[in-house]
Design a protein around this motif. Structure first.
Motif, short mmCIF file in Angstrom:
data_model
loop_
_atom_site.label_atom_id
_atom_site.label_comp_id
_atom_site.label_asym_id
_atom_site.label_seq_id
_atom_site.Cartn_x
_atom_site.Cartn_y
_atom_site.Cartn_z
N TYR A 396 0.80 -1.23 0.00
CA TYR A 396 0.00 0.00 0.00
C TYR A 396 0.83 1.28 0.00
CZ TYR A 396 -4.11 -2.82 0.19
OH TYR A 396 -5.09 -3.71 -0.15
N ASP A 397 1.92 1.33 0.82
CA ASP A 397 2.69 2.57 0.86
C ASP A 397 3.57 2.71 -0.38
OD1 ASP A 397 1.44 2.82 3.21
OD2 ASP A 397 3.17 2.39 4.48
N ILE A 398 4.36 1.68 -0.61
CA ILE A 398 5.30 1.75 -1.73
C ILE A 398 4.58 1.43 -3.04
CG2 ILE A 398 7.42 0.79 -2.71
CD1 ILE A 398 8.35 0.25 0.15
N GLY A 399 3.82 0.37 -3.02
CA GLY A 399 3.18 -0.09 -4.25
C GLY A 399 1.96 0.72 -4.66
N GLY A 400 1.49 1.57 -3.76
CA GLY A 400 0.35 2.43 -4.13
C GLY A 400 -0.97 1.69 -4.24
N GLY A 401 -1.05 0.48 -3.70
CA GLY A 401 -2.33 -0.23 -3.68
C GLY A 401 -2.68 -0.90 -4.99
N ILE A 402 -3.93 -1.35 -5.05
CA ILE A 402 -4.40 -2.17 -6.18
C ILE A 402 -5.07 -1.26 -7.21
CG2 ILE A 402 -5.73 -4.27 -6.74
CD1 ILE A 402 -3.88 -4.77 -4.36
N PRO A 403 -4.84 -1.47 -8.50
CA PRO A 403 -5.47 -0.61 -9.51
C PRO A 403 -7.00 -0.69 -9.46
CG PRO A 403 -3.80 -2.05 -10.50
CD PRO A 403 -3.99 -2.51 -9.09
N ASP A 404 -7.62 0.34 -9.88
CA ASP A 404 -9.08 0.45 -9.96
C ASP A 404 -9.76 0.21 -8.61
OD1 ASP A 404 -8.72 0.76 -12.72
OD2 ASP A 404 -8.77 -1.41 -13.01
N ASP A 405 -9.02 0.48 -7.53
CA ASP A 405 -9.56 0.33 -6.18
C ASP A 405 -10.14 -1.05 -5.92
OD1 ASP A 405 -8.90 2.72 -5.00
OD2 ASP A 405 -10.52 3.76 -6.08
N LYS A 406 -9.61 -2.03 -6.59
CA LYS A 406 -10.11 -3.39 -6.34
C LYS A 406 -9.54 -3.88 -5.02
CE LYS A 406 -11.65 -4.85 -10.73
NZ LYS A 406 -11.13 -5.15 -12.04
N GLU A 407 -10.08 -5.00 -4.59
CA GLU A 407 -9.69 -5.51 -3.28
C GLU A 407 -8.47 -6.42 -3.39
OE1 GLU A 407 -11.74 -8.01 0.24
OE2 GLU A 407 -13.09 -7.23 -1.30
#
Lengths: 621, 160
Positions: A396-407
């Motif tokens: 989440y911090d480095i990778g910026g989370g999952i595209p399209d706000d998926k889970e």
């Protein structure tokens, strides 16, 4: 010329870059794949057109693959700004604004390199993707020209070797011991212990190998290191060779990495010219030679005994250990093998100190580790973080989370030998022991993120297809057991599974683990075991309900046109490669399920404003 | 071919590098080459085949003019690499591992080319095409197909 003179000249050459504006183009394989070479052409054209005197150098990869292609522009004031996702169309604007009007383009910038401040542009290392990173092995990647040894020397290169040569070999090994460095290739064996074994092994003829056969799908740190900073690896090898007492080294590199091979060869040539390779290195009585061996496409060669056979010109089939290569390796002589990333850490340790290195990481896993982030994650690329960081921070911090706000669904670490960890593992601190306890491994550092659109049974089947294909065939259980497991998994993904399948998979997995000589077979069941452990209900749904909840397994899904949403635009009808969509302009389309190959093109081309195509599992609505 | 062999010493260690040199020049390992290498290194042809066939890199039939490699590494897999492969298979009417009848294209699957962040990727000869989509397949295949006898034919649309 003495090394000090060369150092002096190298620093002068590096500083001279600041005298003129300079453009740095990230041109490692990933940069090139995103169009870096076209950018170089375009920059040259623009400089010529404006009659600007500027330097342009090709640098390696800083690891921000999601922002490729990257170019850095340093104006007359020497302030270097990194621009992201650059296209040839942007070049005139960038050159004009940044170099002629001295007005960096904030809208296209990623960050300022170094400590200068420019309003509207953050500093590169303040970006969330870079801030938690500690770059030790990747220290020069993306900053220097990998084909210019002077750039490496100007960045404190070969200082570590100089220091090591003043120490006794035992002191060198002691320093590695203090650093706590463990093998970065996967198994995490303490490097100093390995060196000590090989040093103490009887015999005058010994060999040293750099394992650059980075075969794990999903791992590309070794490629990036060799393409971006080959000397950091080579310097590490020299230090290791001195400590162990060997004069001959090999680099075993896979043929899929042509640019890395080219840059390695350039680096080796420059080292010879500088007296850093060959006889009497830096005026000492230490001699060392390096040969490059190119792999021929066998994953199993990453296993050390298999690699030795490959170098000898034989089939690369692992053999039982002991004897370990440290006592009987290449042509039966004591041999020390470490991977690319380990060597790059060694040179950093000797430039600074073992104690400094041990200041990073956890109690048992010291230092930093490079990970390759890929799959369903926003900031794909290479990162280097201190051991002990949690998977959640990485994603989440480095990778910026999952595209399209998926889970987030799972993270696969360690390649085909590793495992898939679920959401509950997001708090897991990353080190060798913790990952192993969770059922996965550190491995070479590949991390593939899966979201809810990823089917875990399919992932397990994917990895098993890989290991089954790459099994050398020597051990019956690895050869036949993985085949049986693959058949069961294939059946499950095709809706032909039965209730005893999971138990049978678990039983076979144990047998394959016990019955295989090398790590390829010993770890091949890991993806299956971890997906069953953490995602068992998903298997059960495939088997009992013949449904694929992630809607991936082709035999269990269908594409369907929602009659209330279809506007009859013909987009899907024209795109369908097998012509099974029927309809006319402004009439609702229908997919003939009989002939549908479930390629999903219709879903891709259906205009987002209609969203008329649905991917469903089980019976049609 | 002899030229390719000459630069090496007659050492077993050089067997794989020699085969690689031959393949670089010929694009595959013709039986005559294996024969020559066997004489050069004093190894039986059988022995050489046992090694050459072990490694995925070596081909034993002449490949097409263009070699299209579809990466099916993990990242490419989760991002739909298999759909790209199947789409190209349909367009060229050839299965992975095969060569089109006109000898123009060979289609190969590779495990990982290390461009995972740009997945899915396809490599045509030396060019890496990144972030492939089914739509993009059309755009890169198009220029390669022109000049070939067969052009991509739009499928006939079935009406009611």
């Amino acid at each position: 010329m003495t090394f000090e003179q060369r150092q002096h000249n190298a620093i002068a050459e590096w500083k001279a870059l600041d005298e003129k504006p300079c453009i740095y183009v990230g041109a490692a394989t990933c940069g090139r794949a995103s169009g870096a070479l076209k950018l170089i052409e375009s920059v040259n054209k623009e400089l010529k057109k404006n009659r600007l005197a500027a330097n342009m150098i090709e640098v390696g990869c800083i690891g921000l693959c999601y922002a490729e292609p990257l170019i850095d522009i340093a104006g007359a004031d020497g302030v270097r700004v990194s621009y992201r996702n650059v296209t040839t169309e942007m070049i005139p604007q960038l050159i004009n604004e940044h170099l002629i009007n001295n007005n960096p383009v904030a809208a296209l910038a990623l960050g300022v390199v170094g400590s200068s401040k420019i309003s509207g542009i953050p500093n590169l290392f303040d970006l969330p993707v870079l801030k938690p990173q500690e770059r030790i092995a990747l220290r020069n990647c993306g900053y220097i020209d990998p084909e210019n040894i002077n750039h490496y020397i100007a960045s404190d290169g070969y200082r570590g070797l100089k220091r090591a040569l003043k120490m006794s070999p035992d002191e060198v090994i002691e320093e590695v011991k203090i650093s706590g460095l463990r093998g970065r290739g996967g198994a995490g064996f303490p490097t100093a212990v390995k060196w000590q074994f090989c040093r103490k092994a009887p015999g005058d003829e010994k060999y040293l190998i750099c394992n650059a056969d980075e075969g794990d799908p999903g791992a590309f740190m070794d490629r990036a290191l060799l393409e971006s900073d080959p000397h950091s690896v080579l310097e590490g090898m020299l230090i290791g060779a001195y400590a162990i007492g060997t004069t001959m080294g090999y680099i075993y590199i896979r043929s899929e990495y042509p640019l890395a091979i080219t840059r390695l060869k350039i680096a080796l040539g420059a080292m010879e010219d500088y007296g850093l390779l060959g006889d009497n290195i830096l005026g000492s009585d230490f001699n060392f030679h390096i040969k490059v061996k190119i792999g021929a496409g066998a994953f199993v060669c990453g296993e050390e005994t298999a690699m030795l056979f490959s170098i000898e010109g034989k089939r690369s089939v692992p053999r039982s250990r002991p004897p370990f290569p440290a006592s009987s390796g290449l042509w039966g002589k004591p041999t020390n093998i470490n991977n690319v990333e380990t060597w790059a850490n060694v040179s950093a340790i000797f430039d600074k100190s073992g104690e400094w290195y041990a200041g990073y990481g956890t109690e048992k896993s010291k230092g930093t580790k490079i990970f390759a982030l890929a799959g369903k994650i926003n900031n794909t690329g290479l990162i280097e973080v201190p051991m002990g960081i949690t998977l959640g921070e990485i994603i989440y911090d480095i990778g910026g989370g999952i595209p399209d706000d998926k889970e987030f669904k799972a993270i696969q670490t360690g390649g085909p030998s590793g495992g898939c960890l679920p959401k509950a593992a997001l708090d897991l601190p990353v080190d060798y022991e913790q990952l192993a306890a969770a059922g996965s491994i550190m491995g070479s550092g590949g991390m593939i993120v899966a979201d809810t659109d990823t089917c875990m049974v399919d992932i397990a089947r994917y990895f098993l297809t890989f290991t089954q294909n790459e099994s050398c065939g020597k051990c019956v259980l690895c050869r036949e057991g993985t085949m049986q497991m693959l058949e069961i998994l294939t059946d499950i993904t095709q809706g032909k599974g039965n209730s005893s399948d999971i138990e049978r998979l678990l039983e076979l997995a144990e047998a394959v683990k016990i019955g295989s000589l090398c790590a390829l077979g010993g770890t091949a069941p890991n993806p299956v075991l971890t997906t069953i452990k953490y995602f068992r209900p998903e298997y059960e749904t495939h088997i009992n309900e013949k449904k694929c909840p992630a809607r991936v397994c082709k035999a269990l899904i269908s594409f369907y046109v929602s009659p209330d949403k279809c506007k009859g635009c013909m987009a899907c009808l024209k795109a369908c490669p097998v012509g099974v969509i029927k309809g006319k302009s402004k009439m609702i389309h229908i997919i003939n399920q009989e002939g549908c190959i479930r390629c999903g093109v219709c879903l891709d081309v259906c205009p987002p404003k209609f969203k008329a195509i649905a991917k469903v599992t089980g019976s049609l609505p | 071919m002899r030229e390719a062999i000459k630069q090496f010493t007659k050492s077993r260690e050089n067997l794989i590098p020699i085969l690689q040199e031959i393949q670089k020049a010929e694009k595959y390992l013709p039986p005559e080459a294996i024969y020559e290498v066997s004489r050069f290194l004093n190894l039986s042809e059988n022995e050489i085949y046992s090694i050459a066939t072990f490694y995925a890199q070596f081909r034993f039939a002449r490949p097409g003019e263009h070699i299209i490699k579809i990466c099916l590494g993990t990242a490419c897999h989760v991002r739909g690499g298999i759909n790209i492969l199947e789409s190209i298979e349909r367009k060229l009417n050839v299965q992975a591992g095969g060569t089109t009848k006109d000898g123009k294209f060979s289609l190969e699957r590779v495990a990982c080319v290390g461009c995972c962040a740009l997945a899915p990727v396809v490599i045509v000869d030396e060019d890496v095409h990144s972030k492939m989509t089914m739509k993009k397949v059309e755009t890169f295949l198009g220029p390669l197909l022109t000049g070939s006898k067969k052009k991509v034919k739009m499928k006939k649309i079935n009406d009611f």
